[in-house]
Design an enzyme around this catalytic site. Structure first.
Site, PDB file in Angstrom:
ATOM      1  CE  LYS A 182       0.877   1.508   4.364  1.00 16.89           C
ATOM      2  NZ  LYS A 182       1.514   2.806   4.693  1.00 16.89           N
ATOM      3  CG  ASP A 193      -0.300  -0.437   8.441  1.00 18.00           C
ATOM      4  OD1 ASP A 193      -0.116  -1.411   9.187  1.00 18.00           O
ATOM      5  OD2 ASP A 193       0.608   0.082   7.753  1.00 18.00           O
TER       6      ASP A 193
END
Length: 344
Positions: free
Chosen positions: A10, A143
């Site tokens: 990401k 995350d």
């Protein structure tokens, strides 16, 4: 038999950091975007009288059974937690093939955790309910939950409160992987020092805010929301670098033109000036320059988004010519994220 899962990276399209909370964490507002870059996580599992998890990896920097610290690995923690929630005991073997940098700001370890969970579920033929998955992921890491959604994701809280944003088409991306490393913990500590030292000085305060008096978290939230409104970024925003945005184009490119930033950049760049030079190499110059270039997470990886593969390849070559590793990839929409997750 075993299950091989792609563990995608990401980047953060904007990251605003608020003050430390009473629980010791910092409030965050960010927009995550998954990339086609990935590690591989292979899981083999079978029911057993007692649980035993063995974790191996092809990278010396990954906590694993061989080095006696596998429990520190997010993939290990995710699998152990999932087995407990399922009420299952099993013998599990996890192998991580590293392609992504360790501590590079690309979420590699967090993605490994979700890939390990998905592999475990397929191996056992048993899956956790969605809500339990997300709760476990948030416990494992801030995350981690985003990788249970994929595509374009709004992150709030300490990053673990995740909300899917409208799926976006992919765009060419170049990820620069510098040799230097950045500690997330030290980066937060440095941000705290700067905020405490800013005092009443507007000049110093503006290094952590879009404009005097604006709250970083709510301001970035308004930017993110505005991209998908009919009025574009002109609705109710103040103190932001407004640019002409044509929302008929890819909304992802529209978003990054609004002036969103990553609060960790000034910290990382002051500690490692070479990172600023790498960002300039990614940016290039118009008309073939990056639409947007930024540090990802707390670093040290940086990335650029481009209008065409030609522009992206040119940027990749600029970064390589300067002596830094550069990888050509693309952003990965949610549908493609899930369609290509399992490597058959």
């Amino acid at each position: 038999m075993s299950t091989r899962v792609r563990s995608f990276a990401k980047v953060n399209l904007g990251l605003a950091v608020g003050p430390a909370r009473v629980d010791g964490f910092h409030g965050l507002t960010t927009m995550y975007q998954t990339l086609a870059l990935h590690d591989f996580v292979t899981v083999e599992a079978r029911p057993a009288a007692a649980t035993r998890i063995v974790l191996t990896a092809d990278h010396a920097g990954v906590p694993r059974t061989e080095t006696g610290n596998a429990e520190k690995n997010t993939a290990f923690a995710m699998v152990a937690g999932a087995l407990e929630l399922m009420g299952v005991t099993a013998e599990v073997a996890i192998h991580i093939e590293k392609k992504l940098p360790v501590q590079g700001g690309l979420g590699a370890g967090s993605a490994n955790a979700v890939a390990a969970l998905l592999g475990l579920e397929r191996e056992l033929g048993k899956a956790l309910p969605g809500a339990e998955r997300l709760r476990l992921a948030a416990e494992v890491g801030s995350d981690v939950p985003l990788f249970l959604i994929g595509g374009t994701v709004l992150g709030l809280g300490r990053g673990e409160e995740v909300y899917p944003l409208p799926d976006l088409p992919g765009v060419p991306c170049v990820v620069a992987v510098p040799k230097v490393g950045v500690s997330t913990r030290l980066a937060f500590e440095e941000l705290d020092k700067r905020a405490q030292g800013a005092g009443s000085s507007v000049q110093k305060a503006e290094t952590l805010t879009f404009a005097q008096g604006d709250d970083r978290l709510s301001e970035l939230s308004r930017v993110l929301a505005a991209v998908w409104t009919s009025d574009g970024v002109e609705s109710g925003l103040s103190g932001i670098n407004r640019r002409t945005v044509d929302l008929a184009e890819n909304p992802l490119l529209a978003l990054v033109r609004t002036g969103i930033e990553n609060d960790f950049e000034e910290v990382a760049f002051s500690q490692h000036p070479s990172l600023r030079s790498t960002k300039r190499d990614l940016q290039g110059s118009d008309p073939g320059g990056a639409v947007f270039a930024c540090l990802s997470g707390s670093g040290s990886s940086l990335f650029g988004l481009y209008r065409s593969q030609t522009d992206a390849r040119a940027a990749q070559q600029r970064v390589l010519n300067a002596g830094t590793q550069a990888i050509l990839t693309e952003t990965l929409p949610r549908a493609a994220y899930w369609d290509t997750m399992f490597a058959e």
